[in-house]
Design an enzyme around this catalytic site. Structure first.
Site, short mmCIF file in Angstrom:
data_model
loop_
_atom_site.label_atom_id
_atom_site.label_comp_id
_atom_site.label_asym_id
_atom_site.label_seq_id
_atom_site.Cartn_x
_atom_site.Cartn_y
_atom_site.Cartn_z
N ARG A 630 -12.89 8.49 14.27
CA ARG A 630 -12.57 9.81 13.70
C ARG A 630 -11.76 9.83 12.37
NH1 ARG A 630 -9.57 14.71 16.72
NH2 ARG A 630 -9.99 16.32 15.29
N GLU A 707 -11.61 -0.95 3.72
CA GLU A 707 -12.24 -2.30 3.68
C GLU A 707 -13.82 -2.05 4.00
OE1 GLU A 707 -8.89 -5.48 4.12
OE2 GLU A 707 -8.80 -3.51 5.40
MO1 MOS Z 1 -6.08 -5.70 2.85
S1 MOS Z 1 -7.06 -7.50 2.05
O1 MOS Z 1 -6.00 -6.26 4.54
O2 MOS Z 1 -4.49 -5.79 2.26
#
Ligand code: MOS
Length: 746
Positions: A630, A707
């Site tokens: 979510r 990420e």
């Molecule tokens: Mo990120 S590379 O998990 O700060």
């Protein structure tokens, strides 16, 4: 908790709420580390080695000491005792460069600190640093970008199932290719910095830290003082991308100087030093062997990864992170090894492991699709696993198929013609490519405190920090939602080790980690309000039993009777209470033995335009579909994914830290020379979140975003480049000259 009614008023969860810290940032009033100017503060500038391997023969500081304003020059002879830290346990006592500064006279990488000059002004410290005379006994260094398994060493097997060698040998269709990703440097706008103050007993350290609690533990041990005598503050970060997760040597240098001189010391790492002293994503070299039946059914996947690492530190990129569970494959092997080079310590950089790993494995999948004459989306759909075959566990929530289907639909993938160079528009050749994305989902330990105050406002405090991704805002949303407080009346306090220990800002896990702790803290504060209401001798709830009242929309009311509601602030004020407090604590799942496979997923569809006549390659369009549980804040979430896609464009097209083979120095060590995606390079980006709650992680089902948006972008771009040019890029970044020399014209 019984008696807490579902909030009826419209929840702020999932809304595109603007940053609560936005006004502070745009007005310049948010104070970043280097904005702290303390009374009597001095400035420190390190002196960096000008060889990459060898020993210091002599170090002459006389000239530096005579520079006006210079207070001290510290080096191996006079730095005093700086300790190493005890071995790390989990995410406690983490540091990348475990050798304290100046511990020996050996130089292991270009730029290693050999001295630090402290002066009244920054300019005087710079002049002093330039006046330090160092001579070296240099030895031949190695910054070679060709990696090979060191003699006598073997690959470490990280995961294995079936028999990859046998399956590969007998497979009808196979790819065996090696992919290289370069060293990449984190370039957040905010430079690393440390402002250290010492009061004769305790340190206050303003730090550019993605993990204040770890910073405190490491610095306390290195300085040799009790943990209680160190306070670390990191209120705002101009991002970090992993480079600011763990302490670096400049931090202890500033603290040591502050103690020795009994004055505050500021040390700001220069942009040039950012390329050598505070980590980088290591160079990786990955061999992928993948094989399939003629119908595309995968038979084997063998992923071997090497990454370079510093002489003393063992940073493994972990390229096989996503390899074991992405597809259904009976035979899998993941193995890796480190190759030492005369470079500074490598560290986590956005999406460590999975991002370079997926560049290799997803590129191999695209090569396999070409060999099979199969659509690359269809190849992935065909090999969708029913469970995480590396763990033998079900996925908590995996919607990869939908990511691919929705992405294909939005992108217009059905119109793709597979032949190289076969698609044209506006006189340009188009290339269309796809790759999938994945990233870990888990929780770290987290504690939080929540206050509901008599003025109707709330305060939430947690010793995590906002790396720039929206942690202040998301925390405010959680408390606003749970306590029925308007968003602008929730004060969020972060980035200080006087607050309850919070998670590192790493792994895209802060949001998922803090929800249970903040949720419990808020519920406890609410329970206190309800007890206050019913235990009162006066007021509308006097004499009522706890079970007869409930909390809804920020009000205490008789069960089911909204008209009886009284705001919690009034309830508290009526009893002369200033505040009702609650605390919450939740445990890590990261590192624990899993009972379910928790990951985020995504699909990246990319269009490039290729104009060989003017040597121009552009990423023109990206459609990204993300399955990250979510989404608590659509605006912050989209912002994260758009930023990550830009970083992916940089990874594919531009970014590369180059080492001068002659000197060992990083040579493109400025924002002019280290190319990154600029506005002019930015494609249009269409971000879609599937928004399936993953309730195995927390009550909202949020997995965390950041990420995941970078994963899969580079291989989708190189797949698109292959489609446009016929050139398979196996070494990043893409070079126009290679495309021009090797392109296959349709
Ligand atoms: Mo990120 S590379 O998990 O700060």
């Amino acid at each position: 908790m019984a008696g807490v009614a579902e909030t009826a008023m419209e929840s702020v969860i999932g809304k595109p709420v603007p940053r609560v810290d936005g006004p502070l940032k745009v007005s310049g009033t948010a104070r970043y580390t280097s904005d702290h100017n303390l009374e009597g503060m001095l400035y420190a500038v390190p002196v960096c080695a000008t060889i990459a391997k060898g020993r210091i023969r002599s170090l002459n500081v006389a000239a530096a000491e005579s520079v006006r304003g210079v207070k001290a020059v510290y080096h191996r002879e006079n730095i005093g005792k700086v300790f190493r830290t005890a071995p790390a346990m989990g995410f406690s006592l983490m540091s990348d460069e475990r050798r304290p500064p100046f511990e020996d006279d050996v130089i292991r990488y270009w730029g290693q600190y050999v001295a630090v000059v402290v002066a009244e002004t920054f300019q005087q410290a710079q002049a002093g640093a330039a006046a330090v005379q160092v001579s070296y006994d240099a030895e031949p260094h190695d910054v070679s970008t060709e990696l090979a398994l060191p003699a006598g060493e073997s690959l470490r097997e990280e995961s294995k199932r079936g028999d990859v060698a046998a399956a590969f040998a007998s497979a009808p269709v196979k790819i065996d290719a090696t992919y290289v990703t370069p060293a990449e440097t984190h370039n957040p706008i905010e430079l690393h910095a440390s402002v250290a103050a010492w009061d004769g007993q305790s340190f206050t350290l303003y730090e550019t830290s993605q993990a204040v609690w770890n910073q405190r533990e490491v610095l306390a041990q290195m300085l040799g003082v009790p943990l209680d005598n160190v306070r670390v503050i990191s209120r705002f970060l101009g991002s970090g991308f992993g480079g600011k997760l763990w302490p670096w040597p400049h931090s202890v240098l500033a603290a040591v100087a502050a103690r020795k001189l009994n004055r505050p010391v500021k040390l700001v790492v220069s942009r040039r030093m950012m390329f050598q002293n505070v980590g980088h994503r290591p160079l990786t070299q990955q061999r992928v062997r993948v094989s399939a039946k003629a119908d595309g059914t995968l038979l084997s996947l063998d992923h071997e990864a090497l990454n370079h690492t510093a002489i003393l530190d063992d940073f493994s990129e972990g390229c096989g992170e996503a390899t074991g569970y992405l597809y259904s494959v009976p035979n899998v092997r993941i193995a890796s090894a480190l190759v030492r080079r005369n470079v500074g310590s490598a560290t986590a950089m956005r999406g460590p492991g999975a991002v370079p790993g997926l560049y290799a494995t997803e590129s191999a999948m695209d090569e396999l699709a070409v060999a099979l004459k199969m659509d690359p989306v269809a190849l992935r759909l065909k090999n969708e696993p029913k469970l995480d075959e590396s763990l033998g566990l079900p996925f908590s929530s995996r919607h990869m198929v939908e990511c691919l289907q929705v992405g294909a639909e939005k992108f217009g993938w059905a119109r793709r013609t597979p032949q190289v160079g076969s698609m044209k528009a506006d006189g340009k050749t188009l290339g269309w490519g796809v790759a999938v994305a994945s990233w870990i989902a888990a929780r770290f330990d987290c504690e939080a405190k929540v206050e509901l105050r008599a003025d109707g406002s709330a305060r939430v405090a947690c010793g995590t920090q906002d790396v720039g991704t929206g942690t202040y805002t998301v925390l405010a949303q959680v408390v606003a939602d749970k306590a029925g407080v308007p968003l602008d009346r929730v004060e969020v306090v972060l980035g200080d080790t006087t607050l309850p220990p919070g998670p590192i800002s790493g792994g895209s896990m802060v949001t998922s980690s803090m929800i249970p702790a903040v949720g419990d803290a808020t519920r406890q504060a609410i329970e206190t309000v309800l007890l206050a209401a019913t235990s009162s001798k006066t007021g509308p709830f006097a004499g009522k039993k706890r079970g007869e009242v409930e909390f809804a929309n920020g009000r205490v009311q008789l069960k089911g009777d909204a008209s009886s509601g009284v705001g919690f602030g009034e309830v508290l004020a009526a009893q002369n209470l200033s505040v009702a407090t609650g605390s919450g604590k939740s445990g890590a799942t990261f590192g624990a033995k899993p009972t379910v496979s928790q990951h985020s997923f995504g699909a990246q569809f990319v269009e490039v335009t290729w104009q060989p006549e003017i040597a121009r390659l552009r990423v023109s369009r990206v459609v990204t579909v993300i399955d990250a549980g979510r989404v608590l804040n659509l605006r912050a979430g989209r912002n994260q994914i758009e930023g990550a896609v830009m970083m992916g464009v940089g990874m594919a097209m531009f970014e590369q830290t180059e080492y001068d083979h002659k000197t060992g120095a990083t040579i493109n060590n400025s924002l002019a020379d280290y190319l990154m995606t600029t506005h002019a390079d930015a494609p249009s980006v269409d971000v879609t979140f599937l928004d399936y709650p993953d309730l195995t992680l927390n009550e909202y089902g949020a997995r965390g975003i950041g990420e995941i948006g970078l994963a899969g972008v580079a291989p989708a771009i190189t797949a698109a480049v292959y489609h446009a040019t016929g050139v398979r890029v196996r070494r990043l970044p893409i070079r126009i000259e290679d495309l021009l020399a090797n392109q296959k014209l349709a």
